[in-house]
Design a protein around this motif. Sequence first.
Motif, PDB file in Angstrom:
ATOM      1  N   ASN A 175       0.836  -1.213   0.000  1.00 49.64           N
ATOM      2  CA  ASN A 175       0.000   0.000   0.000  1.00 49.64           C
ATOM      3  C   ASN A 175       0.862   1.252   0.000  1.00 49.64           C
ATOM      4  N   ALA A 176       1.902   1.248   0.832  1.00 51.08           N
ATOM      5  CA  ALA A 176       2.782   2.414   0.920  1.00 51.08           C
ATOM      6  C   ALA A 176       3.496   2.650  -0.407  1.00 51.08           C
ATOM      7  N   ASN A 189       0.970   4.132  -2.756  1.00 48.31           N
ATOM      8  CA  ASN A 189       0.673   5.516  -2.371  1.00 48.31           C
ATOM      9  C   ASN A 189       1.831   6.456  -2.695  1.00 48.31           C
ATOM     10  N   TYR A 190       3.049   5.936  -2.646  1.00 50.03           N
ATOM     11  CA  TYR A 190       4.233   6.743  -2.946  1.00 50.03           C
ATOM     12  C   TYR A 190       4.213   7.223  -4.395  1.00 50.03           C
ATOM     13  N   ASN A 226       4.691  12.462   0.887  1.00 49.28           N
ATOM     14  CA  ASN A 226       3.886  12.170   2.072  1.00 49.28           C
ATOM     15  C   ASN A 226       4.769  11.500   3.125  1.00 49.28           C
ATOM     16  N   ASP A 231       4.115  10.698   6.204  1.00 47.10           N
ATOM     17  CA  ASP A 231       3.425   9.619   6.939  1.00 47.10           C
ATOM     18  C   ASP A 231       3.510   8.310   6.168  1.00 47.10           C
ATOM     19  N   ASN A 232       3.293   8.376   4.862  1.00 44.77           N
ATOM     20  CA  ASN A 232       3.348   7.174   4.035  1.00 44.77           C
ATOM     21  C   ASN A 232       4.755   6.587   4.021  1.00 44.77           C
ATOM     22  N   ARG A 238       5.303   4.810   7.245  1.00 43.81           N
ATOM     23  CA  ARG A 238       4.621   3.504   7.246  1.00 43.81           C
ATOM     24  C   ARG A 238       5.414   2.498   6.417  1.00 43.81           C
ATOM     25  N   TRP A 239       5.919   2.932   5.276  1.00 41.14           N
ATOM     26  CA  TRP A 239       6.692   2.065   4.386  1.00 41.14           C
ATOM     27  C   TRP A 239       7.961   1.596   5.091  1.00 41.14           C
ATOM     28  N   THR A 254       2.990   1.312  13.115  1.00 38.77           N
ATOM     29  CA  THR A 254       2.601   1.070  11.722  1.00 38.77           C
ATOM     30  C   THR A 254       1.113   0.756  11.621  1.00 38.77           C
ATOM     31  N   SER A 269      -4.891   5.879   7.911  1.00 41.61           N
ATOM     32  CA  SER A 269      -4.955   6.097   6.470  1.00 41.61           C
ATOM     33  C   SER A 269      -6.145   5.396   5.829  1.00 41.61           C
TER      34      SER A 269
END
Length: 202
Positions: free
Chosen positions: A20-21, A24-25, A31, A33-34, A37-38, A187, A194
């Motif tokens: 997902n990260a 989203n990247y 981002n 936050d992303n 998380r990654w 995480t 998110s």
Amino acid sequence: MDMPQNDFDRLLLFEHARKNAEANYVKDPLNADNLTRWGGALLELSQFQSVSDSKKMINDAISKLEEAMLIDPKKHDTLWCLGNAYTSQAFLTPEHDVAMISFDKASQYFQQAIDEDPGNELYLKSLEMTAKAPELHMEIHKHGLAQQSVGGGSSTSSNVKGSKKKKGSDLKYDIFGWIILAVGIVTWIGMAKSHVPPPPPR
């Protein structure tokens, strides 16, 4: 390789978070936050790898977290994750002097996280644990337990060696346990934030 169900569930959860990260990247590379998380997901996934693959994954996590820091240098959860990544990296480094460089970086990042979020118990505990880590590192590598506990070993070893492997494995979980749990919580919270469903229409 048989894996306990809860470990398998964690593996799936963090692999999903990583994918997902990554997706989203592509949409929003700035981002923080992303990226955090990654990096956190990669750090979690590194615990399921061989030593060499684990080192690569930790380095990837550090790269993502440092990228997040370029976007938001005061982001305390990213600073804290970087501290965890450098702590993990240090434990996988057999040379004590080289490991000390990573432990020092970890301490600096934990201190910065505390400076940004004073009184955070998790950050304070992480800094305290990192202060004790070099001694534990020397003990682990003196007995050669790190390579056995992370990367496995010979199946033809004697009972004494098998016993040492068991102790090494237990020690590995003691070392990484608090890191895994804490990074997992951060995480998971990040993922939950998110994926919050929109409020119901009025």
